[in-house]
Every structure is written in C-alpha cells, then in structure tokens.
Design a protein around this motif. Structure first.
Motif, PDB file in Angstrom:
ATOM      1  N   PHE A 142     -15.039  26.261  30.965  1.00 14.95           N
ATOM      2  CA  PHE A 142     -14.252  26.397  29.737  1.00 14.95           C
ATOM      3  C   PHE A 142     -13.238  25.261  29.616  1.00 14.95           C
ATOM      4  O   PHE A 142     -13.054  24.702  28.532  1.00 14.95           O
ATOM      5  CB  PHE A 142     -13.535  27.750  29.703  1.00 14.95           C
ATOM      6  N   LYS A 143     -12.599  24.909  30.719  1.00 20.96           N
ATOM      7  CA  LYS A 143     -11.600  23.841  30.673  1.00 20.96           C
ATOM      8  C   LYS A 143     -12.232  22.498  30.324  1.00 20.96           C
ATOM      9  O   LYS A 143     -11.568  21.629  29.744  1.00 20.96           O
ATOM     10  CB  LYS A 143     -10.864  23.752  32.014  1.00 20.96           C
ATOM     11  N   ALA A 144     -13.498  22.318  30.683  1.00 20.10           N
ATOM     12  CA  ALA A 144     -14.182  21.070  30.326  1.00 20.10           C
ATOM     13  C   ALA A 144     -14.551  21.046  28.849  1.00 20.10           C
ATOM     14  O   ALA A 144     -14.640  19.979  28.239  1.00 20.10           O
ATOM     15  CB  ALA A 144     -15.437  20.907  31.181  1.00 20.10           C
ATOM     16  N   ALA A 194      -5.279  15.357  31.734  1.00 16.69           N
ATOM     17  CA  ALA A 194      -5.503  13.990  31.251  1.00 16.69           C
ATOM     18  C   ALA A 194      -6.720  13.941  30.343  1.00 16.69           C
ATOM     19  O   ALA A 194      -6.701  13.312  29.276  1.00 16.69           O
ATOM     20  CB  ALA A 194      -5.683  13.045  32.435  1.00 16.69           C
ATOM     21  N   TYR A 195      -7.779  14.608  30.752  1.00 20.36           N
ATOM     22  CA  TYR A 195      -9.015  14.662  29.958  1.00 20.36           C
ATOM     23  C   TYR A 195      -8.743  15.295  28.591  1.00 20.36           C
ATOM     24  O   TYR A 195      -9.126  14.767  27.541  1.00 20.36           O
ATOM     25  CB  TYR A 195     -10.058  15.469  30.736  1.00 20.36           C
ATOM     26  N   GLY A 196      -8.053  16.442  28.598  1.00 21.82           N
ATOM     27  CA  GLY A 196      -7.743  17.132  27.356  1.00 21.82           C
ATOM     28  C   GLY A 196      -6.874  16.299  26.439  1.00 21.82           C
ATOM     29  O   GLY A 196      -7.096  16.243  25.223  1.00 21.82           O
ATOM     30  N   LEU A 236     -13.235  21.177  41.050  1.00 20.32           N
ATOM     31  CA  LEU A 236     -13.218  20.267  39.910  1.00 20.32           C
ATOM     32  C   LEU A 236     -14.492  20.467  39.110  1.00 20.32           C
ATOM     33  O   LEU A 236     -15.591  20.470  39.664  1.00 20.32           O
ATOM     34  CB  LEU A 236     -13.129  18.819  40.399  1.00 20.32           C
ATOM     35  N   ASN A 237     -14.353  20.626  37.798  1.00 19.65           N
ATOM     36  CA  ASN A 237     -15.526  20.795  36.955  1.00 19.65           C
ATOM     37  C   ASN A 237     -16.392  19.542  36.953  1.00 19.65           C
ATOM     38  O   ASN A 237     -15.896  18.431  36.812  1.00 19.65           O
ATOM     39  CB  ASN A 237     -15.089  21.126  35.525  1.00 19.65           C
TER      40      ASN A 237
END
Length: 605
Positions: free
Chosen positions: A489-491, A286-288, A362-363
């Motif tokens: 990295f995902k953040a 969702a963030y991405g 969770l980041n």
C-alpha cells in the motif's frame, strides 16, 4: 569493487573496540573522522582530534572510579558528542547503556536502574530532569555528565569530565592503552534495551567481539573504504546506528552526523554523502514526496517523468535477467538519466553509491524505483540480539526482494515453522537479568531464535516473510502476512504514512490508515483546502475517496482472502511520542490494536 568471501578474518579480529578504535586513529590520524553542524555551518574533526578527545573523556570516567563492565548510560539524540561518549565508555572498559531521548522518565529510570548505571551522559536539561525525578530509584547513579544542560553538584559538563581526564592522564599517562590491552573479547561493551512492542524493554548483552566482528565483516567485503562519506542520522541508541560506528572504525570513512530526521534530505543535498543507512520509512517518504511533486506539475513534465521510470525499470529488468539492452532503449535511457534521474539523485547530494535499508521490510516496488533512478538500496537484516547485522546485499550482487546473504563468518538456517536462526560472533551473550528469556532464545549450540519467518534460496539469499507472531489466520483458515500487504500500500499511495492490517480469527481483513502530514499539506493546497488542519483534511470526503481509490488498486494486487474489505482513516498520524511507534519507526502493533480496539470492532459490526 571485487567481492571478498574470505572468512579467515574472524580469527584475526581486533581484540576489542578500544583496540579497533586506537588502530583507526593511528592509521588515519590526519583524515577527517566526523563532521557536525554548528549553527548554519559544518565543523570537522580528524581522527587524531577524536582520539585525543575520547582519551580525555575515558580518563575522566576512570578518575570518577569506573570499573570494567560497569554501565554508563547515554540519553541523547544522535550527535557527535553521543559517539565521543560511547567510545570513551568502551575505551575505559565500561559498557554503554543506551536510552532513546524520547523514552519517558519512568522507562528511563527502569532501564538505568536495571542496568545499574553508575554514570549517565544526558543531552540537556530535559534528559537531566528525568533523572532528577527518579533519583531515589537510582541508588547506583553517582554522577551525570550533560552535553548542553545546566550543571550542579550532581551534574557536570562534558568539558568538566575532559578536564578531570586531563589531570588524571598527567598522573597516569599510559592508563588508556593499558585498559585497552586488558579488555577481553567477551567482555560486555554495550547493553542495548530493545524498545519492545510489548512489556518492559529487555537488555541485550553485547560483547566487544560482537561489535568488532560487525565492522570487520563489512570491511572484508570491500563495500566501503576511506574515500567514502557517511551521513548518519539513525538513533545511536539503536543497534543499526551502533553497527555503522563499528563499520566506520573498520573501514576508515568519515561521517557527517545530525540526528534531526526532518533535515535528512536537506543535509544529504548539502553534505553529499556516498552512503547512508536508513529505515524504510525514510525511503517511503522520499518516494511519496517526489511522486506528489511530479503529479502537482502535471502535463508534459509528469508524462516525461513516468516514461523515464518505465524505461529505467525495463532496462534494469533486462540487466537482471542477463539480457542485452537494445540500442534504442539504451539511448532513451541515457537521455532520461540526464533529464530525470540525475535530478532525483541530486536530491540526495548526487554522490550516493548506495543506501543501506534495515530495521523493517522495504517494499520491492520502491526499491526497484530507486534502483531505476541509479540509487541502489542494499536491504539488510538483523536484530539487536545479533548486533543489527546478520545479512546484507552487496552492490555487485544485489537481489532486490531479499536481504542478502549471511555476513562472512556467520551462519543462517531455517528452523521449525520456517523460523530464521542465526549463529556467529555477533550473537548476544544473553538478556540482562533474564536467564529464562535467554534460554528460550539461545540454543545450547549457539543458534539465536529470531522469531522471524523466512526462506533461503540455493545461493544463500535470505527472504523475510514477517514476524511469526504478526502472521495471523482468518476464520476461513487462510494465513495473512500483514507486513507484505502494508508495504504494498505504501508503494501505491504516495500520501500514506502507516497502513495497519488486522483480521486474526475474523472472516475478512481490515486496515487502519494514517496519512503523512507533510504530504497532506501539499494535497490540501492543490485541492482547495489550504490552511485547513490535518484532522479536517483527512476527515474530508475528498480524502476518503482518494484513499478508497488506492485501496481498490491494492486489492487488485492481492489474493482474494487478503483483500481489504473495510478500512478506517485515523485523524492523526502515529508517533514515537504517543508510544505507537518504536524509535526505529516500527509500528507497535499490539499498542495500536489496544488503542483502537473500538474502531477495529466497529469495522466488523
């Protein structure tokens, strides 16, 4: 809501799941219990209707000869019938055995055979076919009940089972109440097979006490009540989904059920839930998606978006530090809330009070980003061996970066090697048919070895560093915690799906990268590659350059010995079907390492 830290409720737990369920049906008879999709619309049933349906199905199982603690399998995706079947099994004093619908036929047969299942609820013909293929290996399996599949001498429908139950109740009208009264708290309620990142799955034996404790421990904290509406998509074969069922019975909220992962955001916008449980991958996606959509708009809108979040993050920082928010900043924040944050909240229906994140780390940056938009994510922690919930943050005392404090009435301590240990009513009775594994995992005084590395602060908030077996040491003697690097990295990269870090006993750290197929469709359209295949897109020089930019940004945030020296972009994403992800969306690191050994070795050549 006020925070309640009372633990005396442990002495007053409902006797078992059947009693907990019947109490809720009686208390909330006319209130909505479940909402589920029928075609393009949603249908609803009350607690009274749920109780009647469950009673008929439970009586149907008894008419077939189900005995206390005998196992009944459920092989299905998340849907309301899964929940009705599960409740029926436990109300009939049986024990549910869960099977993910994505499990291959061989492993399905292994689980059902190891559990000695007498009956199985199978979603459709696909699931039934797995049982037919291995019927000779399942000598205890007497009858299959299908939700949507074709029937035969061996396979009956859910309505057929209910009809058997109705006839049985006519002759034994009090049988379900009598069964409920007779179920002991320590009786087996559920046998959940861990998806297992290596080897055969292990059956975790969970009692009625452990199940009802989880729900009542959430209820006593005053986090949820009858006015709430849950959206439930989580795999019910996973303990996270099961614990939310216990919480529903303890608190009385209604639940909208639809297990289709691709429909989560659309369903939230339509159903307008007040809370939802999810794995971090859902928040990352969702963030991405929001980040890439904003970048595509560009110009003034993108600048406004980034300014809004910079303001929101600053306001939240001041609040966290107990400082007052300056008047001008408060005015700016109110304006941005109307222009930007309200639109982010609207994507999830606009009524979410909080999300609960579990099953993986969770980041922190992503949690703070959602928090700035007014969407609170309460990170929790647990494992199948303690029925999913060991610790969770509270809306009034949410410390981002931690997984909260131990549930009321249970304990957490840090053991040798900083291993997290858990003790309480929620801890499993042991592994099914594996006494040596049980002895290794449970101490004589009831502590569960989690295999996770963590720390407790002075207020009892738990921080998880990672799985002890996933931590590795470089040849230079430096310890690396892959999950922390991977989450960072995902953040940073809104296109990332998976980022897997390796380097055990090597002289530098490398990574395998996969990109999110949905996000890359948008990237391709914006970068002159519309219509190209996923493989063509990710193998392009432009994408490799884009990923390198994000890796460079990541490395600027890492210690020198943690930095990613080389990386490889895979030409496909990891999937549950390929066996590289568990059904709860965790990477099977050892499987990935074996599958891509040549690529990993080449990065060290």
């Amino acid at each position: 809501m006020p925070i309640n830290h009372d633990t005396s409720f442990v002495d007053r737990l409902p006797r078992n799941v059947a009693v907990q369920f019947h109490d809720r049906v009686e208390k909330s008879s006319a209130h909505e219990a479940y909402r589920y999709p029928q075609g393009d619309a949603w249908e609803s049933i009350t607690w009274k209707q749920t109780g009647e349906r469950v009673e008929a199905l439970a009586a149907g199982l008894l008419s077939l000869g189900l005995e206390p603690e005998q196992r009944v399998g459920i092989a299905s995706s998340t849907r309301v019938e899964w929940i009705l079947a599960d409740l029926a099994v436990m109300c009939a004093a049986g024990a549910t055995t869960t099977v993910y619908p994505s499990t291959n036929s061989e492993d399905t047969a292994y689980i059902l055979g190891d559990a000695d299942c007498r009956f199985v609820f199978a979603e459709d013909d696909t699931q039934v076919a797995k049982l037919v293929e291995h019927r000779n290996e399942l000598p205890h399996l007497e009858k299959v009940i299908t939700f949507d599949g074709a029937t035969s001498d061996w396979v009956i429908s859910l309505d057929d089972l209910a009809a058997l139950g109705t006839a049985y109740l006519a002759e034994h009208p009090d049988v379900i109440a009598e069964k409920a009264a007779a179920i002991e708290p320590d009786q087996l309620s559920t046998l959940i097979y861990t998806s297992g990142t290596t080897g055969r799955p292990k059956g975790v034996r969970l009692s009625h006490r452990s199940s009802v404790y989880e729900g009542e421990a959430i209820a006593v904290q005053n986090i949820l009540d009858e006015s709430d509406l849950q959206f439930l998509w989580l795999p019910m074969s996973h303990s996270f989904g099961k614990v939310l069922l216990s919480a529903q019975m303890a608190c009385g909220f209604a639940t909208a059920v639809d297990g289709r992962v691709e429909k989560i955001v659309d369903n939230c916008a339509e159903v307008k839930p007040t809370f939802m449980g999810a794995a971090p991958r859902i928040f990352e996606k969702a963030y991405g998606r929001i980040q890439t959509m904003q970048a595509a708009e560009g110009g003034a809108k993108e600048k406004l978006f980034h300014k809004a979040f910079a303001t929101g993050l600053e306001v939240e920082r001041l609040k966290r530090e107990g400082k007052s928010v300056p008047a001008l900043l408060k005015i700016q924040h109110g304006l941005f809330d109307k222009l930007v944050f309200s639109k982010v909240r609207a994507r999830f229906g606009g009524r979410v009070r909080f999300f609960i994140s579990g099953s993986a780390a969770l980041n922190r940056d992503i949690a703070e980003w959602f928090n700035a938009a007014g969407i609170v994510i309460l990170e929790g922690y647990g494992m199948t061996e303690n029925f999913a919930g060991a610790a969770v943050n509270h809306p009034e005392e949410n410390r981002i970066g931690t997984v909260g404090r131990a549930l009321p009435g249970s304990e957490i301590k840090i053991g040798d090697g900083d291993e997290v240990l858990i003790r309480g009513p929620h801890v499993m009775g042991g592994y099914h048919n594996l006494p040596e594994e049980t002895t290794r995992t449970l101490t004589s005084d009831g502590w569960l070895h989690t295999g996770d590395k963590g720390s407790l602060d002075a207020d009892g908030y738990l921080t998880i560093t990672g799985r002890i077996k996933e931590l590795f040491k470089t040849s230079g003697g430096k310890y690396i915690a892959p999950p922390a690097i991977e989450a960072k990295f995902k953040a940073i990269c809104p296109y990332a799906s998976q980022f897997m870090v390796f380097g055990n006993e090597r002289n530098y750290v490398i990574a395998l990268v996969t990109l999110d197929p949905d996000a890359m469709v948008g990237w391709a359209a914006e970068n002159g590659m519309e219509g190209a295949s996923y493989t063509e897109v990710v193998q392009s020089d432009a994408v490799k350059s884009m990923v390198q930019g994000y890796v460079d940004e990541l490395n600027n945030k890492l210690n020198r010995w943690e930095t990613i020296k080389k990386w490889e972009l895979l030409d496909h994403d990891l999937t549950i079907e390929s066996g590289e992800l568990t059904p709860s969306m965790k990477v099977k690191r050892s499987v990935v390492e074996d599958n891509y050994k040549d690529k990993i070795d080449a990065l060290y050549a």
